[in-house]
Design an enzyme around this catalytic site. Structure first.
Site, PDB file in Angstrom:
ATOM      1  N   VAL A   1       0.329   8.041  36.966  1.00 47.50           N
ATOM      2  CA  VAL A   1       0.627   6.642  36.636  1.00 47.50           C
ATOM      3  C   VAL A   1       1.392   6.588  35.323  1.00 47.50           C
ATOM      4  CG1 VAL A   1      -1.450   5.854  37.861  1.00 47.50           C
ATOM      5  CG2 VAL A   1      -1.554   6.160  35.376  1.00 47.50           C
TER       6      VAL A   1
ATOM      7  N   HIS B   1       0.945  19.252  34.979  1.00 46.57           N
ATOM      8  CA  HIS B   1       2.180  18.579  34.570  1.00 46.57           C
ATOM      9  C   HIS B   1       3.353  19.080  35.402  1.00 46.57           C
ATOM     10  CE1 HIS B   1       5.362  17.923  31.199  1.00 46.57           C
ATOM     11  NE2 HIS B   1       5.392  16.962  32.081  1.00 46.57           N
TER      12      HIS B   1
END
Ligand code: 3HC
Length: 699
Positions: free
Chosen positions: A380, A430
């Site tokens: 998000v 990531h």
């Protein structure tokens, strides 16, 4: 003969077996073992000789660890001369992957039989090398020049059936390879088959071939941005088609030795081992088991979440894509479907394949639908409070033991984990944009992340085709923390006197996929602008490092998305063009800050940007954020467009000489800005003690 190679007779057929785990590389023991076995077979009553391998694969190439060490006889070319001139029929029995020198051994045998699951190829180009044992001469004689150009310049392996159709393999079988090879040998003997040497097959150069070589050469020059091995390969193929076999072989040897001595190959070989080392986590107990991940929830159906969902669905893992509203997930799914439609149109995937991938995805606007998934990845908005809310919610919904990962680029994993009652299950994963394309995955370990959760994230990364690197916790992790220093120097070079196109061209000519200011335009200049708005003047640092960027955004130049940033962009082609309006903004910023512009040369730009990366990388290494120097190189080559043929920022300074790197950093410190250029103590210590980054391990 030693244990790496054995020889036995099966009736009238001699069988040489190589057993050199893990991939039967052609180490000295294997070369001399095969040489001895060939001598035995030449003198015994066998009528034909099968060369096969134990373990998971046929010979996967020369032993890369031996490159750069003093040569030990017999060399591979000498071994292949003996094989080519062997008095008996020779048959290679291929399973797994016959690659590089391994495939060259097979090509020198008179016949080749392969398992249907086998692959063959000449991947040397990926190591900055070329096939150095006849591969550039025999392949075109067997498969024709166009197929050889494709196989050797791409380095990509091909399936056995494909090799059969190209005459690189003579027979494909489903099982019992060695038995089938022995039977094939007997059959050939009964048929009175002659020795068949690829070296004696005719080859000539047609006008079409000549055109093909010229056009592939031009394409590769552009695509590989300065790699020399592909051009050397074309020289060898041209020699194969225009000169007798022996002369072609001599040319190949010369070109191979030139590649081997080239720093580009040293860098690419470094990357080969770096990529494999990155998967190993020294601190994990050996018996740590990864959890099975059969289902994943992705939160956020935007560009990043959608790209991550594609990675998992393509790997056959069930995905639930969640966003706040039905409208948002619908839009996200449509974008994914559009991406796949483009892949089908370009022939990268079939419609059936994309249907199967899409069938792995479901969508929802209800977080409760994540109750049963094995892993959740949150993608998000990059805001700590929003992320903490999401994790608190997940804590109440997800099953015990589910891995809870954040795709944050900067935020504290520990703060996010603290929003849950199970911080041991939380870590960072990531991804890099576009997530379905970029190979890098940074796995970020929080203070409480359990060994199992880390092992699971690393294993999942491998399963979805990523190169995963472990990072400790700090602002920006490995990649983005270093990037701030790189970006700062690019901005400073601009305001001190350079131009956007000089900076980007200098870095691109050096090998970067894209220059730093062009990358900023692609990412959007407003992102950094908004991030700076949250910072104090002290946190923002030297105004000279962001004044131009601020002024560009304030002038509505947000980068490619607004058609202009550091450059003007052609609306049709997206081609960048210099824009006098930008230099007017730069001139004004210089005036405001009292900077008198000076002349820049490209070397200073390259040195400042690469050394800024490496200096910060050395600090990360000393702090234990990165496990090893080569992990940092993997991060940069797979996540930031750093040229693999330079081997990453740490290899770059290691190969320029750490003493030279430290001298330059100290000069920048003294002449430019002592705060920006605080020399990493690790580098100073290594120079003082004659140590190497590659050997550095934090105690
Ligand atoms: N030499 C030395 N070590 C090798 C090696 C090689 N050619 N190929 C693989 N290894 C090592 C790896 O470093 C790894 O070691 P580790 O376990 O200590 O990390 C181990 O073997 C297993 O390798 P992978 O993890 O890559 O295993 P996979 O099963 O995923 O892949 C493979 C197997 C497809 C064979 C892959 O290892 C590979 O592509 N190897 C390189 C093949 C190659 O490039 N061959 C050409 C060499 S150059 C040459 O032949 C020159 C000649 O023309 C003269």
């Amino acid at each position: 003969m030693g244990t790496a190679v054995t020889y036995e007779r099966q009736g009238q057929i001699g069988v040489i077996r190589v057993n050199n785990p893990p991939v039967n590389a052609l180490s000295h023991a294997v070369r001399s073992g095969i040489m001895d076995a060939l001598a035995t077979a030449a003198d015994d009553a066998s009528l034909a000789v099968v060369l096969a391998c134990d373990g998971r694969t046929f010979i996967a190439g020369a032993d890369i660890t031996e490159f750069g060490k003093p040569p030990q006889a017999p060399s591979l070319p000498d071994l292949l001369l003996a094989l080519d001139n062997h008095p008996k029929l020779t048959i290679a029995a291929i399973h797994g992957t016959a690659l590089g020198g391994g495939f060259e051994v097979a090509l020198t045998c008179n016949y080749r039989i392969a398992l249907a699951t086998a692959k063959v190829g000449l991947p040397e180009v990926k190591l900055g090398l070329l096939p150095g044992a006849g591969g550039t001469q025999r392949t075109p004689r067997l498969a024709g020049l166009p197929a050889a150009v494709d196989l050797i310049t791409s380095g990509n392996p091909i399936a056995a059936e494909n090799a059969l159709s190209l005459h690189l393999v003579d027979k494909v079988v489903g099982e019992n390879l060695v038995d089938a090879a022995v039977a094939y040998g007997s059959e050939l003997v009964e048929q009175g088959a002659q020795k068949r040497q690829a070296s004696t097959l005719p080859l000539s150069l047609t006008t079409e071939d000549e055109k093909l070589i010229a056009s592939v050469g031009a394409k590769l020059l552009k695509k590989t941005r300065g790699e020399r091995a592909p051009q050397r390969i074309l020289n060898c193929l041209l020699a194969a088609a225009t000169q007798p076999f022996e002369a072609g072989l001599k040319r190949e040897r010369e070109e191979f030795m030139a590649c081997l001595a080239d720093p580009q190959s040293a860098a690419l070989r470094h990357m080969f081992f770096a990529e494999r080392a990155a998967g190993k986590i020294d601190s994990l107990p050996k018996d740590t088991k990864a959890l099975d991940v059969a289902s994943v929830g992705i939160i956020g159906a935007g560009t990043m979440g959608g790209g991550i969902a594609m990675c998992f669905a393509q790997a056959g893992i069930k995905v639930t894509l969640v966003d706040m509203t039905d409208e948002a997930v619908k839009l996200g799914l449509e974008k994914i479907a559009k991406n796949y439609a483009i892949s089908v149109k370009r022939g990268r995937l079939t419609a059936d394949q994309t249907d199967a991938i899409m069938a792995n995805m479901t969508t929802s606007s209800n977080f409760n639908d994540l109750a049963h998934v094995d892993m959740v990845i949150e993608a998000v908005f990059e805001n700590l409070e929003v992320k903490k809310d999401v994790f608190a919610k997940l804590d109440g919904i997800c099953k015990p033991g589910a891995v809870l990962a954040s795709n944050t680029s900067y935020q504290s994993i520990d703060a996010i984990a603290a929003a849950t009652t199970r911080p041991e299950s939380v870590l960072g994963m990531h991804f890099f944009s576009p997530a379905n394309v970029m190979k890098l995955l940074e796995v970020v370990k929080g203070a409480a992340s359990s060994d199992t959760v880390i092992a699971t994230a690393m294993a999942v990364g491998k399963k979805i085709g990523k190169v995963s690197v472990l990072s400790g916790m700090c602002y920006g992790f490995i990649g983005n923390r270093m990037l701030r220093h790189y970006g700062r120097e690019a901005s400073l070079c601009l305001i001190e006197g350079s131009t956007p196109s000089q900076i980007d061209s200098a870095m691109e000519s050096w090998g970067m996929a894209m220059g730093p200011l062009a990358v900023s335009d692609l990412a959007g200049l407003d992102i950094g602008y908004k991030a700076r708005e949250q910072l104090s003047a002290e946190q923002k640092g030297d105004p000279a490092s962001y004044r131009v960027a601020d002024r560009l955004v304030e002038a509505g130049r947000l980068g490619q998305k607004s058609g202009a940033g550091y450059y003007q962009y052609d609306p049709e082609t997206r081609q960048r063009q210099e824009d006098p309006a930008v230099m007017a903004i730069v001139t004004e910023a210089r005036r405001e800050l009292g900077i008198t512009p000076r002349q820049f040369d490209d070397e200073e730009i390259v040195n400042r940007l690469t050394l800024a990366l490496a200096n910060e990388g050395a600090k990360l290494l000393q702090e234990g954020i990165a496990q090893r120097a080569s992990d940092i190189d993997v991060v940069y080559c797979y996540g930031y467009g750093f040229p693999r043929f330079k081997g990453g920022p740490m290899h770059t300074i290691e190969s320029m000489g750490l003493d030279k790197a430290v001298t330059l950093i100290n000069e920048f410190r003294d002449q430019l800005n002592p705060e920006h250029w605080q020399t990493a103590p690790l580098l100073t210590n290594l120079v003082a003690n004659g140590g190497q980054l590659a050997d550095y391990h934090r105690d």
